[in-house]
Design an enzyme around this catalytic site. Structure first.
Site, PDB file in Angstrom:
ATOM      1  CD  GLU A  51      19.387   8.495 -34.333  1.00 39.75           C
ATOM      2  OE1 GLU A  51      18.945   9.633 -34.608  1.00 39.75           O
ATOM      3  OE2 GLU A  51      19.752   7.665 -35.198  1.00 39.75           O
ATOM      4  CD  GLU A  62      23.218  10.122 -37.599  1.00 41.24           C
ATOM      5  OE1 GLU A  62      23.203   9.783 -38.792  1.00 41.24           O
ATOM      6  OE2 GLU A  62      22.887   9.351 -36.669  1.00 41.24           O
TER       7      GLU A  62
END
Length: 542
Positions: A324, A207
């Site tokens: 994810e 991220e």
């Protein structure tokens, strides 16, 4: 072309349209309430996407027990560093997928040091002044050995998320500058190769794309670092074939950032991963309303579509994964993201992702937080575990263009069947009171297999009355419902029977009901149906 219609157990051809209709029977009736009819339209001429045969993936995270959200600490001993790898239920749960992809990573992966005997191996410690609320942590090589023993025992395919912040400095605005220092990662890689441990892929960072979560890295720099990772994999695994995949960036999709990244890594990345938490924070009291709202579910299609377009417009051969996805961030919400109702969202995500040629879908998490496939303390499977296992066993790699006409509350997806001929249909009923009687319609040519003689007329197979009764055709159905009709229940019923472990901790058999293929499929209120239709062979499935 025409309609292939079932009338009183027989097939006749009615030539005035462009679809071929085949009806199918149901096992499950509805509750008291309305009943509506509808059609599932399936174009079987060609596949619109292909998934990996091991499409289902789940994650293991780094969070210590002290990880808390909104006053609730839901991680317990579910971390890569403290999970009981000898738990019988855990072993059985992973083995059942044969194989399950497992992605090792999460927020703290960019703070993990891998033991290399050059510095002390100090565990994570809670610190509110530190990025993500914890100090740097360490992966002891002894624990890496234990994890790999577990992976070998279960047959898991492992994707390891590397720390992408080593060597960089972080500015006050959250931007990380400088090149990735790969030396510690190389140490772990060489140790892994030396031990003969199998790795499916190495993923860089978590991220950090676009605006990032806490920290961001520019697309240009990330591209350079990904090239460095691929070069490292090629060097360390120079004597091995096949080599582990090079995977990046493991972040939220940002069109501009991803386009720049792809333009500069066209030959250096095998898989492009993105994350999905489209329901918002776990603290949101309206999560169930969002899950049951078809228009809300539809919105994520834009992300899949834009990423697919980005890949197609680049010169890359990389494929797309969801690296994810937990639906609701900050560990999910108890009795929502670990309850029956979440299978509506989860299976819809699997179906939607497949239609946009997503090859693998990694669920956050296998265990840990309030969105685990397994209960964090007891390891007992939550409803989504069984939903994932059924998908894994029934949905084949070829994805079929599918739509539903009749009510907006039905979500419909179809694939060629897995490990058998025919197709598998997934129907999700988001309505709380209406049973849907669904007929199946095929666009284009198809073949109906029968024990008796069949007659062909051009592209259509016509079963003549008296020689081939549709009553002889059968299919298998799997009806999923919540115990006592409670959407917040953590107990799932399959064809009316509770799914539960036996005294040895074994995963129960997932048994279908065999039904006659003569009436529509009845999808009860707030239920999910997998229907495997073996006697229809489509061009896309040959």
């Amino acid at each position: 072309m025409g309609f292939l219609v079932l009338v009183k157990g027989f097939c006749i051809l009615v030539c005035f349209f462009t679809f071929c209709f085949l009806s199918a029977n149901s096992q499950n009736g509805g509750r008291n309430g309305a009943t509506v009819e509808g059609f599932v339209f399936i174009d079987g001429n060609s596949a619109i996407g292909r998934i990996d045969s091991d499409f289902i993936c789940a994650t293991l995270d780094w969070w210590p027990p002290e990880k808390c959200d909104y006053g609730t600490c839901s991680w317990g001993h579910a971390s890569l560093l403290n999970l009981d790898l000898n738990n019988k239920i855990l072993l059985s749960a992973v083995k059942a997928f044969s194989p399950l992809k497992i992605r090792l990573g999460g927020t703290l992966q960019d703070k993990v040091i891998y033991e290399d005997h050059k510095q002390p191996c100090i565990p994570f410690s809670k610190s509110t002044s530190e990025l993500f609320g914890f100090t740097k942590g360490c992966l002891p090589l002894s624990r890496w050995d234990e994890l790999n023993t577990f992976f070998k025992r279960t047959g898991a395919l492992v994707i390891f998320g590397l720390n992408a912040l080593t060597g960089r400095s972080i500015r006050s605005d959250g931007s990380a500058v400088g090149a990735w220092d790969s030396s510690n990662a190389e140490s772990l890689m060489r140790y892994t190769v030396g031990k003969g441990y199998s790795m499916y892929g190495w993923e860089l960072g978590n991220e950090l794309s676009g605006n990032g979560v806490g920290v961001r890295v520019s697309a240009d720099q990330y591209a350079s670092d990904t090239i460095a990772l691929q070069n490292l994999v090629q060097e360390v695994y120079s004597n091995q074939q096949p080599k582990p995949l090079t995977i990046a960036p493991g972040g939220f999709f940002d069109v501009k950032w991803f386009k720049e990244f792809m333009a500069k890594t066209s030959k250096s990345v095998d898989v492009v991963t993105h994350h999905i938490y489209n329901l918002g924070p776990g603290v949101d009291e309206h999560l169930v309303d969002k899950i049951l709202d078809p228009s809300n579910l539809d919105r994520e299609a834009n992300t899949f579509s834009e990423l697919q377009s980005t890949l197609r417009s680049s010169t890359t051969s990389a494929t797309a994964w969801v690296g994810e996805s937990g639906g609701a961030y900050n560990s999910g919400r108890n009795l929502v993201t670990n309850a029956f109702v979440f299978s509506f969202w989860y299976l819809d995500q699997l179906g939607m992702a497949s239609t946009y040629d997503t090859k693998t879908y990694c669920r956050q998490s296998l265990i840990g937080g309030n969105y685990g496939l397994l209960n964090t303390t007891t390891f007992v499977p939550n409803p989504d575990y069984y939903s994932a296992l059924l998908w894994n066993r029934l949905m084949g790699i070829n994805v079929l263009s599918t739509s539903f006409s009749g009510t907006k509350k039905i979500r419909a997806y179809a694939h060629c069947a897995k490990n058998s001929q025919g197709i598998t249909l997934l129907l999700i009923n988001l309505d709380n009171a209406t049973t849907v009687q669904a007929k199946v319609a095929f666009q284009g040519s198809f073949t109906v297999t029968q024990k008796r003689k069949i007659h062909s007329n051009g592209k259509n197979i016509i079963l003549l009355p008296g020689e081939n009764k549709i009553g002889e055709m059968e299919r298998e159905e799997y009806h999923l419902t919540a115990k006592d009709g409670d959407l917040h229940s953590q107990i799932m019923l399959l064809n009316g029977k509770i799914l539960g472990l036996n005294s040895y901790g074994d995963i129960p058999p997932l048994e279908a009901v065999t039904v006659n293929s003569s009436d529509p499929i009845a999808v009860a209120p707030f239920s999910i149906v997998f229907a495997q239709i073996p006697d229809v062979v489509l061009p896309a499935c040959k």
